[in-house]
Design a protein around this motif. Sequence first.
Motif, PDB file in Angstrom:
ATOM      1  N   SER A 189       0.632  -1.220   0.151  1.00 24.64           N
ATOM      2  CA  SER A 189       0.018   0.095   0.011  1.00 24.64           C
ATOM      3  C   SER A 189       1.052   1.147   0.202  1.00 24.64           C
ATOM      4  N   GLU A 190       2.187   1.075   0.355  1.00 25.00           N
ATOM      5  CA  GLU A 190       2.996   2.322   0.441  1.00 25.00           C
ATOM      6  C   GLU A 190       3.609   2.600  -0.912  1.00 25.00           C
ATOM      7  N   ILE A 191       3.646   1.744  -1.823  1.00 28.07           N
ATOM      8  CA  ILE A 191       4.447   1.760  -3.081  1.00 28.07           C
ATOM      9  C   ILE A 191       3.489   1.934  -4.453  1.00 28.07           C
ATOM     10  N   ASN A 192       4.150   2.331  -5.384  1.00 26.29           N
ATOM     11  CA  ASN A 192       3.444   2.418  -6.651  1.00 26.29           C
ATOM     12  C   ASN A 192       2.580   1.083  -6.959  1.00 26.29           C
ATOM     13  N   PRO A 193       1.216   1.259  -7.366  1.00 24.40           N
ATOM     14  CA  PRO A 193       0.619   0.134  -7.527  1.00 24.40           C
ATOM     15  C   PRO A 193       0.879  -0.554  -8.694  1.00 24.40           C
ATOM     16  N   ALA A 235       9.259  -0.213  -7.991  1.00 20.29           N
ATOM     17  CA  ALA A 235       9.017   0.213  -6.824  1.00 20.29           C
ATOM     18  C   ALA A 235       9.889   1.704  -6.562  1.00 20.29           C
ATOM     19  N   GLY A 236      11.240   1.532  -7.200  1.00 21.56           N
ATOM     20  CA  GLY A 236      12.152   2.465  -6.866  1.00 21.56           C
ATOM     21  C   GLY A 236      11.872   3.745  -7.711  1.00 21.56           C
ATOM     22  N   GLU A 237      11.045   3.510  -8.853  1.00 18.64           N
ATOM     23  CA  GLU A 237      10.747   4.900  -9.889  1.00 18.64           C
ATOM     24  C   GLU A 237       9.863   5.781  -9.046  1.00 18.64           C
TER      25      GLU A 237
END
Length: 76
Positions: free
Chosen positions: A53-57, A74-76
């Motif tokens: 829920s904290e990262i890019n879906p 996820a790093g982008e």
Amino acid sequence: MKIKYARRILLAAVLTACSMVSGCGCGKEKDPEGQQVLEITITPEPTPTPDPSEINPEAVVTNGSLMMVNEYLAGE
């Protein structure tokens, strides 16, 4: 005359080298344990992943009960 002499010396040197190399390993008994293939197993270690829920879906993929996170996205 010198060329013929040099060719004979070269031929003798090559034949001597070939006879030395061809005799390597002859007559030696092979160890059966040394001939076996060494099996290497690598156990993967779990890596901590951030809460989905904290990262890019777009970086999260769910397949049944398995959730995978694409670290690049996820790093982008």
